[in-house]
Design a protein around this motif. Structure first.
Motif, PDB file in Angstrom:
ATOM      1  N   UNK A 114       1.766  62.674  10.102  1.00 39.78           N
ATOM      2  CA  UNK A 114       1.124  62.544   8.827  1.00 39.78           C
ATOM      3  C   UNK A 114      -0.137  63.294   8.892  1.00 39.78           C
ATOM      4  N   UNK A 115      -1.021  63.401   9.708  1.00 42.16           N
ATOM      5  CA  UNK A 115      -2.162  64.059   9.645  1.00 42.16           C
ATOM      6  C   UNK A 115      -1.868  65.712   9.706  1.00 42.16           C
ATOM      7  N   UNK A 116      -0.730  66.218  10.075  1.00 40.56           N
ATOM      8  CA  UNK A 116      -0.369  67.433  10.279  1.00 40.56           C
ATOM      9  C   UNK A 116      -0.242  67.876   9.065  1.00 40.56           C
ATOM     10  N   UNK A 117       0.388  66.911   8.147  1.00 41.01           N
ATOM     11  CA  UNK A 117       0.975  67.094   6.833  1.00 41.01           C
ATOM     12  C   UNK A 117      -0.336  67.285   5.917  1.00 41.01           C
ATOM     13  N   UNK A 118      -1.512  66.449   6.310  1.00 43.88           N
ATOM     14  CA  UNK A 118      -2.775  66.572   5.729  1.00 43.88           C
ATOM     15  C   UNK A 118      -3.453  68.015   6.013  1.00 43.88           C
ATOM     16  N   UNK A 119      -3.394  68.246   7.042  1.00 43.89           N
ATOM     17  CA  UNK A 119      -4.129  69.547   7.382  1.00 43.89           C
ATOM     18  C   UNK A 119      -3.386  70.676   6.705  1.00 43.89           C
TER      19      UNK A 119
END
Length: 393
Positions: free
Chosen positions: A159-164
Protein backbone atom coordinates in the motif's frame (compact mmCIF):
# COMPACT_ATOMS: atom_id res chain seq x y z
CA UNK A 1 36.56 4.70 -4.54
CA UNK A 2 32.80 4.83 -4.25
CA UNK A 3 31.32 5.71 -0.87
CA UNK A 4 27.91 5.86 0.79
CA UNK A 5 26.45 8.45 3.17
CA UNK A 6 23.51 7.41 5.40
CA UNK A 7 21.39 10.19 6.94
CA UNK A 8 19.14 9.47 9.96
CA UNK A 9 18.19 12.24 12.43
CA UNK A 10 19.11 12.93 16.06
CA UNK A 11 21.22 10.59 18.18
CA UNK A 12 18.52 8.96 20.30
CA UNK A 13 18.12 5.26 19.34
CA UNK A 14 14.97 5.50 17.24
CA UNK A 15 13.90 3.30 14.33
CA UNK A 16 15.60 5.32 11.61
CA UNK A 17 18.92 4.98 13.46
CA UNK A 18 18.47 1.21 13.72
CA UNK A 19 17.73 1.00 10.00
CA UNK A 20 20.79 3.14 9.25
CA UNK A 21 22.92 0.81 11.36
CA UNK A 22 21.42 -2.29 9.75
CA UNK A 23 22.10 -1.03 6.24
CA UNK A 24 25.65 -0.11 7.19
CA UNK A 25 26.19 -3.60 8.60
CA UNK A 26 24.98 -5.15 5.34
CA UNK A 27 27.09 -3.10 2.94
CA UNK A 28 30.10 -1.67 4.82
CA UNK A 29 32.61 -4.35 3.84
CA UNK A 30 31.51 -4.20 0.20
CA UNK A 31 31.87 -0.45 -0.37
CA UNK A 32 35.50 0.46 -1.19
CA UNK A 33 35.22 4.08 -0.07
CA UNK A 34 33.38 3.25 3.14
CA UNK A 35 29.96 3.95 4.66
CA UNK A 36 29.36 6.90 6.98
CA UNK A 37 26.30 7.65 9.13
CA UNK A 38 25.81 11.38 9.79
CA UNK A 39 23.16 13.36 11.68
CA UNK A 40 22.69 16.74 9.98
CA UNK A 41 21.57 18.36 13.25
CA UNK A 42 24.68 17.32 15.16
CA UNK A 43 26.86 18.18 12.19
CA UNK A 44 25.35 21.65 11.86
CA UNK A 45 24.33 22.70 15.38
CA UNK A 46 25.51 20.26 18.05
CA UNK A 47 23.64 21.99 20.88
CA UNK A 48 20.40 21.99 18.87
CA UNK A 49 20.42 18.21 18.44
CA UNK A 50 20.61 17.69 22.20
CA UNK A 51 17.89 20.27 22.85
CA UNK A 52 15.50 18.79 20.26
CA UNK A 53 16.09 15.26 21.56
CA UNK A 54 15.23 16.33 25.11
CA UNK A 55 12.22 18.31 23.92
CA UNK A 56 10.93 15.34 21.91
CA UNK A 57 11.22 12.92 24.83
CA UNK A 58 9.63 15.42 27.21
CA UNK A 59 6.74 16.10 24.83
CA UNK A 60 5.77 12.50 24.15
CA UNK A 61 5.89 11.68 27.87
CA UNK A 62 4.21 14.77 29.33
CA UNK A 63 2.04 16.14 26.52
CA UNK A 64 1.23 13.25 24.17
CA UNK A 65 -2.07 14.71 22.94
CA UNK A 66 -0.49 18.06 22.10
CA UNK A 67 2.41 16.35 20.33
CA UNK A 68 -0.05 14.24 18.34
CA UNK A 69 -1.96 17.33 17.17
CA UNK A 70 1.23 19.16 16.23
CA UNK A 71 2.48 16.15 14.32
CA UNK A 72 -0.78 16.03 12.39
CA UNK A 73 -0.46 19.70 11.44
CA UNK A 74 3.21 19.63 10.43
CA UNK A 75 3.56 16.14 8.98
CA UNK A 76 0.12 14.94 7.86
CA UNK A 77 -2.04 17.84 6.69
CA UNK A 78 -1.15 19.18 3.30
CA UNK A 79 -0.35 22.87 2.94
CA UNK A 80 -0.32 23.55 6.70
CA UNK A 81 3.40 23.80 7.40
CA UNK A 82 4.88 25.88 4.59
CA UNK A 83 6.27 28.53 6.95
CA UNK A 84 7.99 25.87 9.06
CA UNK A 85 9.49 24.37 5.92
CA UNK A 86 10.88 27.77 4.96
CA UNK A 87 12.53 27.87 8.39
CA UNK A 88 14.08 24.46 7.68
CA UNK A 89 15.47 25.88 4.44
CA UNK A 90 16.94 28.91 6.18
CA UNK A 91 18.58 26.88 8.95
CA UNK A 92 19.69 23.75 7.14
CA UNK A 93 19.69 23.93 3.34
CA UNK A 94 23.13 25.47 3.07
CA UNK A 95 24.39 23.12 5.80
CA UNK A 96 23.17 20.09 3.86
CA UNK A 97 24.74 21.39 0.65
CA UNK A 98 28.07 21.82 2.41
CA UNK A 99 27.82 18.35 3.97
CA UNK A 100 27.29 16.78 0.55
CA UNK A 101 30.14 18.73 -1.01
CA UNK A 102 32.51 17.93 1.86
CA UNK A 103 31.71 14.20 2.05
CA UNK A 104 31.18 13.91 -1.74
CA UNK A 105 29.21 10.62 -1.54
CA UNK A 106 28.39 8.52 -4.59
CA UNK A 107 25.11 7.48 -2.95
CA UNK A 108 23.02 9.00 -0.16
CA UNK A 109 20.51 6.97 1.86
CA UNK A 110 17.88 8.88 3.85
CA UNK A 111 16.29 6.95 6.71
CA UNK A 112 14.44 10.03 7.99
CA UNK A 113 12.15 12.51 6.26
CA UNK A 114 14.13 15.62 7.25
CA UNK A 115 17.34 14.97 5.29
CA UNK A 116 15.20 13.66 2.42
CA UNK A 117 13.30 16.96 2.38
CA UNK A 118 16.51 19.00 2.32
CA UNK A 119 18.07 16.95 -0.49
CA UNK A 120 14.86 17.20 -2.49
CA UNK A 121 15.01 20.97 -2.16
CA UNK A 122 18.63 21.02 -3.34
CA UNK A 123 17.72 18.90 -6.33
CA UNK A 124 14.84 21.17 -7.29
CA UNK A 125 17.22 24.12 -7.15
CA UNK A 126 19.78 22.16 -9.22
CA UNK A 127 22.37 22.63 -6.48
CA UNK A 128 23.09 18.89 -6.13
CA UNK A 129 22.04 15.91 -8.22
CA UNK A 130 23.64 12.76 -6.85
CA UNK A 131 21.82 9.48 -6.39
CA UNK A 132 19.51 9.22 -3.38
CA UNK A 133 17.48 6.41 -1.81
CA UNK A 134 14.61 6.98 0.59
CA UNK A 135 14.35 4.13 3.08
CA UNK A 136 11.04 4.43 4.94
CA UNK A 137 11.16 3.16 8.51
CA UNK A 138 7.45 3.23 9.37
CA UNK A 139 4.17 2.21 7.75
CA UNK A 140 3.10 5.79 7.14
CA UNK A 141 4.87 8.31 4.90
CA UNK A 142 4.58 11.85 6.24
CA UNK A 143 4.45 14.92 4.02
CA UNK A 144 8.00 16.02 4.76
CA UNK A 145 9.60 13.26 2.68
CA UNK A 146 10.75 14.32 -0.78
CA UNK A 147 9.36 11.82 -3.27
CA UNK A 148 9.46 12.89 -6.93
CA UNK A 149 13.05 14.18 -6.65
CA UNK A 150 14.38 10.93 -5.13
CA UNK A 151 15.94 8.28 -7.37
CA UNK A 152 14.88 5.10 -5.56
CA UNK A 153 12.43 4.19 -2.80
CA UNK A 154 12.52 1.23 -0.40
CA UNK A 155 8.88 0.94 0.67
CA UNK A 156 7.72 -0.92 3.80
CA UNK A 157 4.56 -2.33 2.22
CA UNK A 158 2.57 -2.67 -1.01
CA UNK A 159 0.00 0.00 0.00
CA UNK A 160 2.86 2.43 0.66
CA UNK A 161 4.25 1.69 -2.80
CA UNK A 162 0.91 2.74 -4.25
CA UNK A 163 0.95 5.92 -2.18
CA UNK A 164 4.43 6.77 -3.44
CA UNK A 165 3.25 6.30 -7.02
CA UNK A 166 0.34 8.65 -6.36
CA UNK A 167 2.82 11.22 -5.04
CA UNK A 168 4.94 11.16 -8.17
CA UNK A 169 7.45 8.34 -7.73
CA UNK A 170 8.24 6.15 -10.74
CA UNK A 171 6.88 2.66 -10.14
CA UNK A 172 10.04 1.11 -11.57
CA UNK A 173 12.11 2.82 -8.89
CA UNK A 174 10.08 1.58 -5.89
CA UNK A 175 11.03 -1.68 -4.19
CA UNK A 176 8.85 -3.22 -1.48
CA UNK A 177 11.61 -4.30 0.89
CA UNK A 178 9.76 -4.01 4.18
CA UNK A 179 11.53 -1.97 6.86
CA UNK A 180 15.20 -3.05 6.60
CA UNK A 181 16.39 -4.67 9.82
CA UNK A 182 19.63 -6.36 10.78
CA UNK A 183 20.22 -9.70 8.97
CA UNK A 184 20.84 -11.47 12.29
CA UNK A 185 17.05 -11.56 12.78
CA UNK A 186 16.38 -13.56 9.61
CA UNK A 187 15.10 -17.11 9.96
CA UNK A 188 14.34 -19.06 13.07
CA UNK A 189 10.62 -19.64 12.43
CA UNK A 190 8.92 -21.14 15.46
CA UNK A 191 6.79 -24.26 15.74
CA UNK A 192 3.87 -22.99 17.81
CA UNK A 193 2.11 -25.17 20.32
CA UNK A 194 0.16 -24.73 23.53
CA UNK A 195 2.27 -24.57 26.67
CA UNK A 196 1.83 -24.53 30.40
CA UNK A 197 4.22 -21.59 30.71
CA UNK A 198 4.89 -18.87 28.12
CA UNK A 199 7.61 -16.26 27.79
CA UNK A 200 6.56 -12.80 26.63
CA UNK A 201 8.79 -9.83 25.87
CA UNK A 202 7.50 -6.43 26.98
CA UNK A 203 9.06 -3.55 25.09
CA UNK A 204 8.67 0.21 25.23
CA UNK A 205 11.39 0.75 22.66
CA UNK A 206 15.04 1.45 23.32
CA UNK A 207 14.14 4.60 25.24
CA UNK A 208 11.91 2.61 27.59
CA UNK A 209 8.98 5.01 27.28
CA UNK A 210 5.29 4.22 27.39
CA UNK A 211 2.76 2.99 29.93
CA UNK A 212 4.68 -0.11 30.97
CA UNK A 213 4.63 0.65 34.69
CA UNK A 214 0.84 0.97 34.69
CA UNK A 215 0.52 -2.21 32.63
CA UNK A 216 2.72 -4.25 34.95
CA UNK A 217 0.83 -2.91 37.96
CA UNK A 218 -2.47 -4.16 36.48
CA UNK A 219 -1.17 -7.65 35.78
CA UNK A 220 -1.99 -10.44 38.19
CA UNK A 221 0.68 -12.97 37.18
CA UNK A 222 -0.29 -16.55 37.86
CA UNK A 223 2.82 -18.24 36.50
CA UNK A 224 1.28 -18.93 33.09
CA UNK A 225 3.49 -16.19 31.61
CA UNK A 226 6.98 -15.00 32.40
CA UNK A 227 7.44 -11.34 31.41
CA UNK A 228 10.87 -10.16 30.24
CA UNK A 229 10.70 -6.36 30.23
CA UNK A 230 13.07 -4.52 27.89
CA UNK A 231 13.76 -1.37 29.86
CA UNK A 232 16.03 0.30 27.34
CA UNK A 233 17.79 3.25 28.97
CA UNK A 234 14.94 3.90 31.38
CA UNK A 235 16.57 3.31 34.76
CA UNK A 236 13.38 4.35 36.57
CA UNK A 237 11.46 1.52 34.91
CA UNK A 238 14.20 -0.96 35.71
CA UNK A 239 14.22 0.11 39.38
CA UNK A 240 10.40 -0.03 39.49
CA UNK A 241 10.40 -3.66 38.34
CA UNK A 242 13.13 -4.70 40.71
CA UNK A 243 11.29 -3.12 43.63
CA UNK A 244 8.12 -5.02 42.74
CA UNK A 245 9.98 -8.20 43.69
CA UNK A 246 7.76 -10.23 41.37
CA UNK A 247 9.34 -13.54 40.34
CA UNK A 248 7.50 -13.58 37.00
CA UNK A 249 8.93 -10.17 35.99
CA UNK A 250 12.50 -9.79 34.73
CA UNK A 251 13.98 -6.34 34.02
CA UNK A 252 16.40 -6.32 31.09
CA UNK A 253 18.62 -3.23 30.56
CA UNK A 254 19.46 -1.62 27.23
CA UNK A 255 20.69 -4.15 24.67
CA UNK A 256 23.04 -3.00 21.93
CA UNK A 257 24.16 -6.47 20.87
CA UNK A 258 22.00 -7.78 18.01
CA UNK A 259 22.82 -11.43 18.74
CA UNK A 260 21.61 -11.02 22.32
CA UNK A 261 18.37 -9.42 21.11
CA UNK A 262 17.92 -12.24 18.60
CA UNK A 263 18.33 -14.79 21.40
CA UNK A 264 15.53 -13.10 23.36
CA UNK A 265 13.29 -13.23 20.30
CA UNK A 266 14.07 -16.93 19.85
CA UNK A 267 13.14 -17.67 23.46
CA UNK A 268 9.89 -15.66 23.38
CA UNK A 269 6.39 -16.86 22.52
CA UNK A 270 5.08 -13.33 21.86
CA UNK A 271 5.76 -9.65 22.39
CA UNK A 272 3.91 -6.71 23.93
CA UNK A 273 5.24 -3.59 22.27
CA UNK A 274 4.71 -0.27 20.54
CA UNK A 275 3.87 -0.32 16.81
CA UNK A 276 7.28 0.90 15.66
CA UNK A 277 8.38 -0.09 12.17
CA UNK A 278 11.63 -1.78 13.19
CA UNK A 279 10.25 -3.81 16.11
CA UNK A 280 7.20 -4.95 14.13
CA UNK A 281 9.39 -6.05 11.22
CA UNK A 282 11.79 -7.94 13.46
CA UNK A 283 8.81 -9.75 14.98
CA UNK A 284 7.50 -10.55 11.49
CA UNK A 285 10.82 -12.21 10.73
CA UNK A 286 10.66 -14.17 14.00
CA UNK A 287 6.94 -15.07 13.54
CA UNK A 288 6.06 -13.66 16.97
CA UNK A 289 2.47 -12.70 17.83
CA UNK A 290 2.45 -8.92 18.37
CA UNK A 291 0.30 -7.33 21.09
CA UNK A 292 0.07 -3.53 21.21
CA UNK A 293 -1.08 -1.48 24.21
CA UNK A 294 -0.65 2.21 23.31
CA UNK A 295 1.24 3.81 20.43
CA UNK A 296 3.50 6.79 20.96
CA UNK A 297 1.92 9.98 19.59
CA UNK A 298 2.66 10.88 15.99
CA UNK A 299 4.00 8.32 13.54
CA UNK A 300 3.13 5.27 15.64
CA UNK A 301 -0.55 6.24 15.75
CA UNK A 302 -0.60 5.99 11.95
CA UNK A 303 1.38 2.74 12.11
CA UNK A 304 -1.22 1.30 14.46
CA UNK A 305 -4.09 2.12 12.12
CA UNK A 306 -2.31 0.45 9.19
CA UNK A 307 -1.19 -2.65 11.10
CA UNK A 308 -4.70 -3.24 12.47
CA UNK A 309 -6.16 -3.06 8.96
CA UNK A 310 -3.60 -5.62 7.78
CA UNK A 311 -4.32 -7.94 10.71
CA UNK A 312 -0.68 -7.94 11.80
CA UNK A 313 -1.09 -6.90 15.43
CA UNK A 314 -3.59 -7.41 18.26
CA UNK A 315 -4.51 -4.10 19.88
CA UNK A 316 -5.62 -4.33 23.52
CA UNK A 317 -7.47 -1.01 23.49
CA UNK A 318 -9.22 -1.52 26.83
CA UNK A 319 -6.26 -2.95 28.73
CA UNK A 320 -6.57 -0.34 31.50
CA UNK A 321 -10.00 -1.64 32.45
CA UNK A 322 -9.54 -5.33 31.68
CA UNK A 323 -10.05 -7.50 34.74
CA UNK A 324 -7.81 -10.36 33.61
CA UNK A 325 -5.07 -9.13 31.32
CA UNK A 326 -3.00 -12.28 31.58
CA UNK A 327 -5.90 -14.44 30.41
CA UNK A 328 -6.26 -12.28 27.30
CA UNK A 329 -2.53 -12.44 26.63
CA UNK A 330 -2.52 -16.23 26.86
CA UNK A 331 -5.54 -16.35 24.54
CA UNK A 332 -3.64 -14.34 21.91
CA UNK A 333 -0.62 -16.62 22.19
CA UNK A 334 -2.76 -19.73 21.77
CA UNK A 335 -5.23 -18.63 19.09
CA UNK A 336 -3.89 -15.77 16.96
CA UNK A 337 -1.86 -16.87 13.91
CA UNK A 338 1.65 -15.40 13.78
CA UNK A 339 2.06 -12.50 11.34
CA UNK A 340 3.84 -13.06 8.03
CA UNK A 341 5.48 -10.66 5.60
CA UNK A 342 2.93 -11.47 2.89
CA UNK A 343 0.53 -9.29 4.88
CA UNK A 344 2.61 -6.31 3.74
CA UNK A 345 3.17 -7.43 0.16
CA UNK A 346 6.93 -7.62 0.71
CA UNK A 347 8.70 -8.85 -2.40
CA UNK A 348 12.31 -7.77 -1.97
CA UNK A 349 13.62 -7.72 1.60
CA UNK A 350 17.32 -7.71 0.70
CA UNK A 351 17.77 -3.95 0.95
CA UNK A 352 21.54 -4.23 1.32
CA UNK A 353 21.84 -6.01 -2.03
CA UNK A 354 19.67 -3.36 -3.68
CA UNK A 355 21.88 -0.60 -2.29
CA UNK A 356 24.93 -2.26 -3.80
CA UNK A 357 23.17 -2.61 -7.15
CA UNK A 358 22.34 1.11 -7.14
CA UNK A 359 25.94 1.93 -6.23
CA UNK A 360 27.27 -0.25 -9.05
CA UNK A 361 25.40 1.92 -11.57
CA UNK A 362 27.03 5.16 -10.42
CA UNK A 363 29.52 6.23 -13.13
CA UNK A 364 33.15 6.29 -12.07
CA UNK A 365 33.52 9.55 -13.97
CA UNK A 366 32.41 12.20 -11.46
CA UNK A 367 31.40 14.53 -14.31
CA UNK A 368 28.57 12.14 -15.19
CA UNK A 369 26.94 12.50 -11.78
CA UNK A 370 24.48 15.08 -13.12
CA UNK A 371 23.23 12.70 -15.79
CA UNK A 372 19.91 10.87 -15.68
CA UNK A 373 19.80 8.02 -13.18
CA UNK A 374 18.31 4.87 -14.74
CA UNK A 375 15.89 2.54 -12.96
CA UNK A 376 17.24 -0.79 -11.77
CA UNK A 377 16.51 -3.85 -13.87
CA UNK A 378 14.18 -6.16 -11.98
CA UNK A 379 14.99 -9.89 -12.03
CA UNK A 380 12.13 -11.98 -13.37
CA UNK A 381 10.02 -13.86 -10.82
CA UNK A 382 7.59 -16.62 -11.68
CA UNK A 383 4.05 -15.53 -10.91
CA UNK A 384 3.27 -18.36 -8.53
CA UNK A 385 6.55 -18.32 -6.66
CA UNK A 386 6.11 -17.83 -2.90
CA UNK A 387 7.14 -14.60 -1.26
CA UNK A 388 9.74 -14.86 1.47
CA UNK A 389 12.61 -12.93 2.96
CA UNK A 390 15.29 -14.81 1.02
CA UNK A 391 13.80 -14.55 -2.43
CA UNK A 392 15.13 -12.19 -5.08
CA UNK A 393 12.82 -9.53 -6.48
Amino acid sequence: MKKVLILPLLKIPTGHHHVAGSLKAQIAGKVPGGVEVVDILSESYGFLERLISLLYLFSIKKFPNLYSRLYHVFAVKEGKAKKAYLLYDWLFLRKMEMLLKTRDPDLVICTHAFPSYLIGRLKRKNRWNGRVINVYTDFFINRLWSVAEIDYHFAPSRPLKEELEARGADSGRIFVTGVPVHPVFAGGEKIRKKKVNYTVLVSGGNMGVGAIETFLGRLRPSGAVRYKVLCGKNERLRSFIEQMDQKYFEAIPYISNKDEMNRLYEEADGIITKPGGVTVTECLWKRLPIIVLDPLPGQEERNLQFLKRQGIIVHLEDWRSDGDLEKRIVSVLETVPPPVERSLGIDRPDAGDLVLRVLSQVPSDERNRLGEHPPLERPVREKDAPLNFREAD
